[in-house]
Design a protein around this motif. Sequence first.
Motif: not given
Length: 628
Positions: A74-77, A205-207, A426-427
């Motif tokens: 998710a950090g890749n986003s 994935t949220t954090i 994040s959302m």
Amino acid sequence: MVSSISELAQFLSGGIRLNYFLVQVILIFLFVFKYVRIFDSIVTQFFNYNMTKTNYPALYTLITVFFFWGFIAAGNSIFIPFCKSYFSLDQFQSQLVDFAFYTAYYLGALLLFAFGTLGGTDIVGKWGYKKSIVYGLLFSALGAGAMIIAVQANLYAGMLIGLFIVALGFSLQQTAANPFAILLGDPKTGASRVNLGGGINSLGTTIGPIVVALALFGSAVSITDEQIKMLELSKVIYLYMGVGLLFILAAGLFFFSQKVPDGITTEPVEKANKALITLTVMTVLLAIMFVPVFSSYKSAEAAEILTLGNEIVELNAANSETINLDLILSKETKLAQISKGLENYRMSWLIGALITVVGGLLFSYTSAKKKQDGWGAMQYPQLVLGMLAIFTYVGVEVAIGSNLGELLKLDSFGGLQSSEIAPYISMYWGSLMIGRWAGAISVFNLNGIKRTMALIIVPIVAFGLILGVNILSGKDMTPLYYYVVCVFLQIGAFFFSKDKPARTLMVFGALGILAMLIGLSTTGTLAIYAFLAGGLACSIMWPAIFSLSIIGLGKYTSQGSAFLVMMILGGGIIPPIQGKLSDLIGIHQSFIVAVVCFAYLTLFAFLVKRILKKQNIDIDHLEIEASH
């Protein structure tokens, strides 16, 4: 009075001279582990699970690994729009972050399958789940080291290589992690441990976007894209130093623990030579398709585009008395013609890559129907169509998240800077957590009012957790408060789905189509909410597709699961295709890709139900287990 993680970090870093960013990261991770202990307590006490035999130290270490899979992915986003601004990339080039990351998953799983098929022994089973996870962690730590070197050299291609190595390690870890979680305690409660890992993965994935945003931008203060080009990447080095050290510590804990079982299995591998040949040919063809796209960025046309662009800038900079409008118009026309031709050339090869995957799977489907020998698990039509479904699902899930940041830069979507998009990213990824937590309720065998209350309360609590983590990190979440309406719509979809995988996939696939069409036909907050709701639609699809794809495979179930994991490849193919499409028609319109993906996922639910019915399998009594 300290009211947020940012303020508390400033207080602590000033008092004991610690790096401000590292203090923020440490505080967020303390929050995560506090949540893990609370969640475990709820599972044990409220649901009355007997988990006394569980090896808790090993379990907590293992779910930390689950956390970092989601954290990095998710950090890749956030990393993608940052790299686009920092390195002056087009949308396709920025999407190569996903290409490197998810292609590594595919290649890692393919290599394990190839060695197993050719050697007749399951490599992971021979090493044991324990050592396989240790090797995977150390390999990911090596990737983190490569990432640090690339950041120091300010080299985008090097960063892609680092992410590729990290994800190769993840591929090995993920192959062993789920069965390993079951071995860490009473087999009867194994599903709860796997689902706990899935929940922590979603929390990661949220954090992840929040921490990566802190690493890149340093604070919650808005930074323009022009200012991004002047930033130092030292905090990214701190981030990957921390991640690499955690990989090494986790590997050490696993390796030296005497209580953790080795998890060695000696079951023979089912032969599938035809499947191996097909997948190998498909891989070679994919490489052939991408080489012309990459080389086109060094072509004479690309150099001419750059030259024309610079000339136009210089002509526009001339004073009003000497400016030559006709010459500028002529160069702009020539630039547009060359750019259109080059972009169409690149897009044709990317479409060829997509056709290679779809065509390869359909070839397997038709060939196996004629003669099953040598195809292994791919002789089952539900698996082959399921492989395409996993490819599509992972692709659309990643594509929405990775292209969302660029969409939010449009004036009609808020005109945000790259440094301001973290709460939305994040959302989006948190929306997957909301659905997966709700989907995990079925594991606890609740009935009546307890199940009804859980299906309502758990998603709302998860939504509150996403808001809380972002607010504590200093983000303004006011624009996203009313997104709770979308969460209530998802709750209604859960009640309508009735824990039946085919029905669940149909309902959530239809919701995905509807959400994307609303997003495409509107702008502003409504459209943003619609695209974010793509995460809610995707949230329950992995377990539903997995259940429908491997049911009825018998002795080929393990091999079928490996094939499905390979199709995480979709995360490396579909996002770059949307990225290149956005270069041609605009980022907003490019989300038509998501509509097509959700349409196939809905179609798969109809097709697989019919296929299984012919095999005398009643899927209406098959419950889905929400794990990723």
